[in-house]
Write a protein that holds these residues in place. Structure first.
Motif, PDB file in Angstrom:
ATOM      1  N   GLU A  56      -3.268  12.830 -15.570  1.00  0.00           N
ATOM      2  CA  GLU A  56      -2.540  12.318 -16.728  1.00  0.00           C
ATOM      3  C   GLU A  56      -1.243  13.091 -16.953  1.00  0.00           C
ATOM      4  OE1 GLU A  56      -5.748  13.482 -16.971  1.00  0.00           O
ATOM      5  OE2 GLU A  56      -6.785  11.560 -16.894  1.00  0.00           O
ATOM      6  N   ALA A  57      -1.260  14.386 -16.666  1.00  0.00           N
ATOM      7  CA  ALA A  57      -0.060  15.201 -16.835  1.00  0.00           C
ATOM      8  C   ALA A  57       1.007  14.819 -15.819  1.00  0.00           C
ATOM      9  CB  ALA A  57      -0.405  16.686 -16.707  1.00  0.00           C
ATOM     10  N   VAL A  58       0.581  14.505 -14.602  1.00  0.00           N
ATOM     11  CA  VAL A  58       1.525  14.083 -13.575  1.00  0.00           C
ATOM     12  C   VAL A  58       2.180  12.765 -13.989  1.00  0.00           C
ATOM     13  CG1 VAL A  58       1.782  13.377 -11.154  1.00  0.00           C
ATOM     14  CG2 VAL A  58       0.239  15.261 -11.753  1.00  0.00           C
ATOM     15  N   THR A  59       1.366  11.822 -14.457  1.00  0.00           N
ATOM     16  CA  THR A  59       1.885  10.526 -14.891  1.00  0.00           C
ATOM     17  C   THR A  59       2.827  10.691 -16.079  1.00  0.00           C
ATOM     18  OG1 THR A  59      -0.148   9.459 -14.149  1.00  0.00           O
ATOM     19  CG2 THR A  59       1.237   8.205 -15.667  1.00  0.00           C
ATOM     20  N   TRP A  60       2.423  11.516 -17.051  1.00  0.00           N
ATOM     21  CA  TRP A  60       3.250  11.743 -18.231  1.00  0.00           C
ATOM     22  C   TRP A  60       4.612  12.320 -17.839  1.00  0.00           C
ATOM     23  CZ3 TRP A  60       5.456  16.186 -20.178  1.00  0.00           C
ATOM     24  CH2 TRP A  60       6.022  16.081 -21.455  1.00  0.00           C
ATOM     25  N   ALA A  61       4.608  13.333 -16.975  1.00  0.00           N
ATOM     26  CA  ALA A  61       5.856  13.982 -16.571  1.00  0.00           C
ATOM     27  C   ALA A  61       6.753  13.017 -15.799  1.00  0.00           C
ATOM     28  CB  ALA A  61       5.559  15.219 -15.728  1.00  0.00           C
ATOM     29  N   ARG A  62       6.149  12.196 -14.938  1.00  0.00           N
ATOM     30  CA  ARG A  62       6.929  11.217 -14.167  1.00  0.00           C
ATOM     31  C   ARG A  62       7.599  10.222 -15.097  1.00  0.00           C
ATOM     32  NH1 ARG A  62       5.912   6.196 -12.947  1.00  0.00           N
ATOM     33  NH2 ARG A  62       3.687   6.285 -13.303  1.00  0.00           N
ATOM     34  N   LYS A  67       6.804   5.560  -9.482  1.00  0.00           N
ATOM     35  CA  LYS A  67       5.997   6.264  -8.487  1.00  0.00           C
ATOM     36  C   LYS A  67       6.758   6.351  -7.163  1.00  0.00           C
ATOM     37  CE  LYS A  67       1.477   5.015 -10.275  1.00  0.00           C
ATOM     38  NZ  LYS A  67       0.236   4.281 -10.028  1.00  0.00           N
ATOM     39  N   ARG A  68       7.404   5.280  -6.795  1.00  0.00           N
ATOM     40  CA  ARG A  68       8.159   5.252  -5.539  1.00  0.00           C
ATOM     41  C   ARG A  68       9.284   6.296  -5.550  1.00  0.00           C
ATOM     42  NH1 ARG A  68       9.817  -0.396  -3.826  1.00  0.00           N
ATOM     43  NH2 ARG A  68       7.773  -0.276  -2.902  1.00  0.00           N
ATOM     44  N   ALA A  69      10.034   6.347  -6.654  1.00  0.00           N
ATOM     45  CA  ALA A  69      11.154   7.283  -6.743  1.00  0.00           C
ATOM     46  C   ALA A  69      10.672   8.732  -6.689  1.00  0.00           C
ATOM     47  CB  ALA A  69      11.950   7.041  -8.020  1.00  0.00           C
ATOM     48  N   LEU A  70       9.598   9.044  -7.406  1.00  0.00           N
ATOM     49  CA  LEU A  70       9.075  10.405  -7.394  1.00  0.00           C
ATOM     50  C   LEU A  70       8.533  10.761  -6.015  1.00  0.00           C
ATOM     51  CD1 LEU A  70       8.418  13.053  -8.736  1.00  0.00           C
ATOM     52  CD2 LEU A  70       6.300  12.022  -9.615  1.00  0.00           C
ATOM     53  N   ALA A  71       7.826   9.837  -5.403  1.00  0.00           N
ATOM     54  CA  ALA A  71       7.290  10.081  -4.060  1.00  0.00           C
ATOM     55  C   ALA A  71       8.410  10.379  -3.072  1.00  0.00           C
ATOM     56  CB  ALA A  71       6.467   8.882  -3.599  1.00  0.00           C
ATOM     57  N   GLN A  72       9.491   9.624  -3.147  1.00  0.00           N
ATOM     58  CA  GLN A  72      10.621   9.862  -2.250  1.00  0.00           C
ATOM     59  C   GLN A  72      11.238  11.231  -2.498  1.00  0.00           C
ATOM     60  OE1 GLN A  72      13.103   6.446  -2.995  1.00  0.00           O
ATOM     61  NE2 GLN A  72      12.164   5.262  -1.346  1.00  0.00           N
ATOM     62  N   GLY A 112       8.871  13.863  -1.113  1.00  0.00           N
ATOM     63  CA  GLY A 112       8.601  13.723   0.308  1.00  0.00           C
ATOM     64  C   GLY A 112       7.192  13.311   0.675  1.00  0.00           C
ATOM     65  N   ILE A 113       6.579  12.471  -0.169  1.00  0.00           N
ATOM     66  CA  ILE A 113       5.248  11.951   0.129  1.00  0.00           C
ATOM     67  C   ILE A 113       5.288  10.430   0.065  1.00  0.00           C
ATOM     68  CG2 ILE A 113       4.061  14.013  -0.715  1.00  0.00           C
ATOM     69  CD1 ILE A 113       3.379  12.450  -3.269  1.00  0.00           C
ATOM     70  N   SER A 114       4.207   9.785   0.503  1.00  0.00           N
ATOM     71  CA  SER A 114       4.160   8.326   0.458  1.00  0.00           C
ATOM     72  C   SER A 114       3.867   7.853  -0.961  1.00  0.00           C
ATOM     73  CB  SER A 114       3.083   7.793   1.399  1.00  0.00           C
ATOM     74  OG  SER A 114       1.798   8.111   0.905  1.00  0.00           O
ATOM     75  N   GLU A 115       4.252   6.625  -1.222  1.00  0.00           N
ATOM     76  CA  GLU A 115       3.966   6.027  -2.526  1.00  0.00           C
ATOM     77  C   GLU A 115       2.459   5.900  -2.721  1.00  0.00           C
ATOM     78  OE1 GLU A 115       5.199   2.071  -5.130  1.00  0.00           O
ATOM     79  OE2 GLU A 115       6.065   2.371  -3.152  1.00  0.00           O
ATOM     80  N   THR A 116       1.743   5.650  -1.635  1.00  0.00           N
ATOM     81  CA  THR A 116       0.279   5.549  -1.695  1.00  0.00           C
ATOM     82  C   THR A 116      -0.333   6.868  -2.148  1.00  0.00           C
ATOM     83  OG1 THR A 116       0.290   3.928   0.085  1.00  0.00           O
ATOM     84  CG2 THR A 116      -1.794   5.033  -0.351  1.00  0.00           C
ATOM     85  N   LEU A 117       0.127   7.974  -1.573  1.00  0.00           N
ATOM     86  CA  LEU A 117      -0.378   9.290  -1.975  1.00  0.00           C
ATOM     87  C   LEU A 117      -0.036   9.570  -3.423  1.00  0.00           C
ATOM     88  CD1 LEU A 117      -1.788  11.942  -1.474  1.00  0.00           C
ATOM     89  CD2 LEU A 117       0.302  12.790  -0.391  1.00  0.00           C
ATOM     90  N   MET A 118       1.167   9.182  -3.858  1.00  0.00           N
ATOM     91  CA  MET A 118       1.544   9.377  -5.262  1.00  0.00           C
ATOM     92  C   MET A 118       0.555   8.655  -6.174  1.00  0.00           C
ATOM     93  SD  MET A 118       4.033  10.879  -6.981  1.00  0.00           S
ATOM     94  CE  MET A 118       2.875  11.438  -8.180  1.00  0.00           C
ATOM     95  N   GLY A 119       0.179   7.429  -5.801  1.00  0.00           N
ATOM     96  CA  GLY A 119      -0.803   6.682  -6.578  1.00  0.00           C
ATOM     97  C   GLY A 119      -2.152   7.367  -6.611  1.00  0.00           C
ATOM     98  N   GLU A 120      -2.544   7.948  -5.479  1.00  0.00           N
ATOM     99  CA  GLU A 120      -3.822   8.679  -5.416  1.00  0.00           C
ATOM    100  C   GLU A 120      -3.785   9.913  -6.312  1.00  0.00           C
ATOM    101  OE1 GLU A 120      -4.798   9.618  -1.361  1.00  0.00           O
ATOM    102  OE2 GLU A 120      -4.744   7.503  -0.763  1.00  0.00           O
TER     103      GLU A 120
END
Length: 60
Positions: A27-33, A40-45, A48-56
């Motif tokens: 929840e803290a990761v989502t809040w900060a993003r 999620k895509r922008a933060l993942a880029q 340097g991780i995949s958007e899928t991993l960001m979702g996980e």
């Protein structure tokens, strides 16, 4: 140099790999993003991780 969670990581030829278990507050990761105005895509880029991993990461 030691990184957080390194003892739970799998090492391969000196490279850090994704930890088997993530010790974080989803929840803290989502809040900060969202507070930063990022998708999620922008933060993942940016990190340097995949958007899928960001979702996980955000789903725990």
């Amino acid at each position: 140099m030691t990184f957080p969670g390194e003892t739970d990581s799998v090492r391969c030829k000196g490279r850090r790999r994704r930890p088997r278990v993530l010790h974080h507050e989803p929840e803290a990761v989502t809040w900060a993003r969202k507070k930063a105005g990022l998708t999620k895509r922008a933060l993942a880029q940016r990190v340097g991780i995949s958007e899928t991993l960001m979702g996980e990461i955000e789903s725990g």
